[in-house]
Motif scaffolding. Structure first.
Motif, PDB file in Angstrom:
ATOM      1  N   ASN A 150       0.836  -1.208   0.000  1.00 29.04           N
ATOM      2  CA  ASN A 150       0.000   0.000   0.000  1.00 29.04           C
ATOM      3  C   ASN A 150       0.867   1.253   0.000  1.00 29.04           C
ATOM      4  O   ASN A 150       1.987   1.272   0.546  1.00 29.04           O
ATOM      5  CB  ASN A 150      -0.917   0.007   1.223  1.00 29.04           C
ATOM      6  N   TYR A 151       0.341   2.304  -0.587  1.00 26.82           N
ATOM      7  CA  TYR A 151       1.079   3.556  -0.637  1.00 26.82           C
ATOM      8  C   TYR A 151       0.094   4.718  -0.726  1.00 26.82           C
ATOM      9  O   TYR A 151      -1.091   4.554  -1.018  1.00 26.82           O
ATOM     10  CB  TYR A 151       2.040   3.573  -1.831  1.00 26.82           C
ATOM     11  N   ILE A 152       0.623   5.909  -0.443  1.00 22.64           N
ATOM     12  CA  ILE A 152      -0.133   7.163  -0.560  1.00 22.64           C
ATOM     13  C   ILE A 152       0.544   8.013  -1.624  1.00 22.64           C
ATOM     14  O   ILE A 152       1.780   8.153  -1.629  1.00 22.64           O
ATOM     15  CB  ILE A 152      -0.173   7.913   0.784  1.00 22.64           C
ATOM     16  N   SER A 153      -0.265   8.536  -2.497  1.00 22.49           N
ATOM     17  CA  SER A 153       0.266   9.410  -3.540  1.00 22.49           C
ATOM     18  C   SER A 153      -0.038  10.864  -3.167  1.00 22.49           C
ATOM     19  O   SER A 153      -1.194  11.256  -3.046  1.00 22.49           O
ATOM     20  CB  SER A 153      -0.367   9.073  -4.892  1.00 22.49           C
ATOM     21  N   ALA A 154       1.010  11.668  -2.964  1.00 19.49           N
ATOM     22  CA  ALA A 154       0.848  13.088  -2.600  1.00 19.49           C
ATOM     23  C   ALA A 154       2.129  13.820  -2.905  1.00 19.49           C
ATOM     24  O   ALA A 154       3.232  13.236  -2.857  1.00 19.49           O
ATOM     25  CB  ALA A 154       0.492  13.218  -1.114  1.00 19.49           C
ATOM     26  N   LEU A 155       1.974  15.145  -3.207  1.00 19.55           N
ATOM     27  CA  LEU A 155       3.127  16.015  -3.457  1.00 19.55           C
ATOM     28  C   LEU A 155       4.023  15.449  -4.564  1.00 19.55           C
ATOM     29  O   LEU A 155       5.259  15.502  -4.477  1.00 19.55           O
ATOM     30  CB  LEU A 155       3.941  16.214  -2.175  1.00 19.55           C
TER      31      LEU A 155
END
Length: 373
Positions: A268-273
């Motif tokens: 899992n990962y978060i995509s931001a900036l």
């Protein structure tokens, strides 16, 4: 073995008698053939054979006799023989005596082929009575001559042992393992070199177990991670540009990296900036507090909570230490909410914009005179 020596001596003596009788029936031009056979027999009897060589000598002898039978068909012309008619002792009174006509009668020469077959049959019978097996086991698949002694049975055919050889290198196979290809025998080395699959790593033939991966074949010992050289476990391998990598090296080299810890992102990962982040790495870069409801502030491409964002920007009120989102008073190199810019002694709001500074603190004019005049 002594009995076999004695038997071979008797066999050679019998051979001389048979060959003399056979050759006596042919013109003297066959003398060379007779001498050749005798020399072969003498050479075979000069050394003491072992049990194995004795049977080979017997094979050669029978083959020589068979060759001689094929080659020695007589070609002498048939001469006419003139015979006189025989007058009867008492001629008939009713019939006159008529002289017989002369006729050409071909002479009856003995047939060499039949005579040789008969002699060979007698020789075989005599040897069989003495315990030597002379019956043919068939014709050798290589030379097409009878196999009498030792025999190799393979591929549904019979062979002389010295004629059962590798199709490629022509070496005698003997008791070694062999492989069949298109009905032909091959020794183990040549078969693998010619027909076995090749290892993609070492290009050598694969003789036993084989690994098939990436549309290629490999020795099990040569199929490993292209980066670290470790063998693959139950988790398998990952492919990149035609090469196999273990899970760790594959993700370290080719997987996206976390914007916080720079390690590979595996799940899992978060995509931001404009970056990808492990969920546990996407926190305020100052206090490492997770963001409530996913709300964060961006400063120089890094996420911050509200307080540290304003601290970084210098937009915190120096009086209450809370962010300034509206009107702002800048004094003494600091920022204040208007209601928090007050005299440090009497706490009255300095809203007229005039104040006295002492020890980095603001004072109204009256308090400053009282305290410091």
């Amino acid at each position: 073995l002594n009995e076999l020596d004695h038997l071979l001596q008797e066999l050679n003596a019998t051979q001389f008698n048979i060959t003399d009788e056979i050759l006596a029936q042919f013109p003297s031009s066959k003398k060379d053939e007779r001498d050749k056979i005798k020399e072969k027999a003498l050479s075979s009897s000069s050394a003491k054979p072992s049990a194995t060589s004795a049977t080979m000598e017997l094979d050669k002898l029978m083959a020589s006799l068979s060759d001689f039978r094929v080659q020695s068909t007589p070609t002498s012309p048939v001469s006419p023989v003139v015979t006189e008619s025989q007058q009867p002792a008492v001629p008939s009174s009713h019939q006159p005596a008529v002289p017989q006509q002369l006729s050409n009668v071909p002479s009856q020469q003995p047939t060499s082929g039949g005579s040789l077959d008969s002699m060979l049959g007698l020789l075989q019978s005599d040897l069989s009575r003495q315990g030597v097996q002379t019956s043919s086991k068939g014709n050798c698949s290589a030379c097409q001559k009878p196999v009498v002694g030792q025999v190799v049975t393979a591929l549904g055919k019979v062979w002389h042992p010295e004629h059962f050889v590798c199709t490629h290198c022509q070496e005698e196979i003997g008791s070694r393992n062999f492989f069949e290809r298109d009905g032909q025998p091959f020794c183990e080395k040549d078969y693998h070199n010619l027909f076995s699959p090749r290892c993609h790593y070492c290009n050598g033939p694969i003789l036993d177990k084989v690994v098939t991966a990436l549309d290629k074949t490999w020795h099990p010992d040569h199929f490993f991670c292209a980066q670290c050289g470790a063998f693959f476990g139950p988790e398998g391998f990952h492919e990149k540009d035609g090469k196999a990598f273990c899970r760790k090296d594959y993700f370290d080299m080719f997987a996206p990296k976390c914007g916080g810890c720079t390690r590979a992102i595996l799940e899992n990962y978060i995509s931001a900036l404009n970056s990808l982040w492990h969920p546990e790495c996407f926190v305020c870069r100052e206090c490492f507090t997770p963001f409530i409801n996913g709300s964060f502030f961006d400063h120089d491409g890094q996420p911050y909570c509200e307080a540290h964002y304003h601290e970084r920007r210098g937009s915190l009120c120096s009086g209450c230490q809370k962010p300034i989102t509206g009107r702002c008073i800048t004094a003494m190199g600091k920022k204040f909410h208007p209601e928090h810019f007050v005299c440090a002694f009497c706490l009255k709001q300095l809203n007229k914009g005039t104040f006295k500074e002492q020890n980095d603190k603001p004072y109204c004019h009256g308090c400053f005179v009282k305290l410091f005049s």
